[in-house]
Design a protein around this motif. Structure first.
Motif, PDB file in Angstrom:
ATOM      1  N   UNK A 254       0.814  -1.208   0.000  1.00 27.47           N
ATOM      2  CA  UNK A 254       0.000   0.000   0.000  1.00 27.47           C
ATOM      3  C   UNK A 254       0.854   1.267   0.000  1.00 27.47           C
ATOM      4  N   UNK A 255       2.163   1.109   0.210  1.00 27.71           N
ATOM      5  CA  UNK A 255       3.063   2.255   0.207  1.00 27.71           C
ATOM      6  C   UNK A 255       3.114   3.020   1.506  1.00 27.71           C
ATOM      7  N   UNK A 256       2.637   2.407   2.596  1.00 33.80           N
ATOM      8  CA  UNK A 256       2.698   3.076   3.899  1.00 33.80           C
ATOM      9  C   UNK A 256       4.133   3.102   4.400  1.00 33.80           C
ATOM     10  N   UNK A 257       4.457   4.136   5.149  1.00 31.33           N
ATOM     11  CA  UNK A 257       5.812   4.279   5.684  1.00 31.33           C
ATOM     12  C   UNK A 257       6.038   3.272   6.807  1.00 31.33           C
ATOM     13  N   UNK A 258       7.021   2.426   6.635  1.00 34.08           N
ATOM     14  CA  UNK A 258       7.437   1.485   7.679  1.00 34.08           C
ATOM     15  C   UNK A 258       8.510   2.204   8.493  1.00 34.08           C
ATOM     16  N   UNK A 259       8.231   2.428   9.766  1.00 33.07           N
ATOM     17  CA  UNK A 259       9.197   3.158  10.590  1.00 33.07           C
ATOM     18  C   UNK A 259      10.048   2.230  11.455  1.00 33.07           C
ATOM     19  N   UNK A 260       9.669   0.961  11.513  1.00 36.70           N
ATOM     20  CA  UNK A 260      10.470  -0.066  12.181  1.00 36.70           C
ATOM     21  C   UNK A 260      10.164  -1.371  11.456  1.00 36.70           C
ATOM     22  N   UNK A 261      11.168  -2.037  10.901  1.00 33.99           N
ATOM     23  CA  UNK A 261      10.916  -3.209  10.050  1.00 33.99           C
ATOM     24  C   UNK A 261      10.405  -4.412  10.841  1.00 33.99           C
ATOM     25  N   UNK A 262       9.856  -5.355  10.122  1.00 34.62           N
ATOM     26  CA  UNK A 262       9.364  -6.591  10.717  1.00 34.62           C
ATOM     27  C   UNK A 262      10.503  -7.265  11.470  1.00 34.62           C
ATOM     28  N   UNK A 263      10.282  -7.492  12.765  1.00 33.08           N
ATOM     29  CA  UNK A 263      11.338  -7.974  13.653  1.00 33.08           C
ATOM     30  C   UNK A 263      10.755  -8.967  14.648  1.00 33.08           C
ATOM     31  N   UNK A 264      11.482 -10.032  14.920  1.00 31.70           N
ATOM     32  CA  UNK A 264      11.138 -10.925  16.023  1.00 31.70           C
ATOM     33  C   UNK A 264      11.962 -10.474  17.225  1.00 31.70           C
ATOM     34  N   UNK A 265      11.271  -9.993  18.245  1.00 34.76           N
ATOM     35  CA  UNK A 265      11.927  -9.427  19.426  1.00 34.76           C
ATOM     36  C   UNK A 265      12.296 -10.517  20.424  1.00 34.76           C
ATOM     37  N   UNK A 266      13.304 -10.241  21.229  1.00 35.19           N
ATOM     38  CA  UNK A 266      13.794 -11.213  22.208  1.00 35.19           C
ATOM     39  C   UNK A 266      12.753 -11.572  23.259  1.00 35.19           C
ATOM     40  N   UNK A 267      11.734 -10.730  23.468  1.00 37.09           N
ATOM     41  CA  UNK A 267      10.725 -11.000  24.486  1.00 37.09           C
ATOM     42  C   UNK A 267       9.514 -11.756  23.911  1.00 37.09           C
ATOM     43  N   UNK A 268       9.622 -12.232  22.676  1.00 37.50           N
ATOM     44  CA  UNK A 268       8.651 -13.177  22.169  1.00 37.50           C
ATOM     45  C   UNK A 268       7.551 -12.634  21.274  1.00 37.50           C
ATOM     46  N   UNK A 269       7.708 -11.442  20.736  1.00 37.62           N
ATOM     47  CA  UNK A 269       6.721 -10.935  19.787  1.00 37.62           C
ATOM     48  C   UNK A 269       7.371 -10.732  18.425  1.00 37.62           C
TER      49      UNK A 269
END
Length: 117
Positions: free
Chosen positions: A82-97
């Protein structure tokens, strides 16, 4: 994307100092989690809840809302298409999300997240 739940992220200077207002006065007595920099407080009967945030641990900006998605990978692809601004990329975080941050056209930053089971 299908939003399963939306949490309001309230910026606070100190989670511990702020929590009594939300737990005592508003009755959000269940502390679902508290990682020091973010905590969620919920009413056990209604499910009403808020998240208190002092500053995101890994993202370069704080989000106004956390949108719990049914499929965060598909939501990420949809946001990109859709061309929306991604301000933080898809990430698997250490706390499980697994999550990413996207900016809505009005400027609001959303944390689109999926908790691993």
């Amino acid at each position: 994307m299908r939003a399963m739940k939306i949490s309001t992220n309230i910026p606070v200077d100190d989670v511990e100092a702020a929590k009594s207002f939300y737990t005592d006065f508003l009755g959000l007595s269940v502390e679902e989690f508290n990682m020091g920099w973010v905590a969620r407080f919920t009413d056990p009967d209604s499910g009403a809840h808020v998240q208190l945030v002092t500053g995101d641990k890994t993202a370069p900006i704080d989000s106004a809302l956390s949108v719990h998605a049914d499929d965060v990978d598909a939501a990420y692809a949809e946001a990109q298409a859709a061309g929306y601004e991604i301000v933080y990329p898809l990430t698997t975080e250490e706390w499980g999300v697994r999550r990413f941050f996207v900016r809505a056209p009005d400027g609001t930053v959303l944390n689109v997240v999926h908790h691993r089971n």
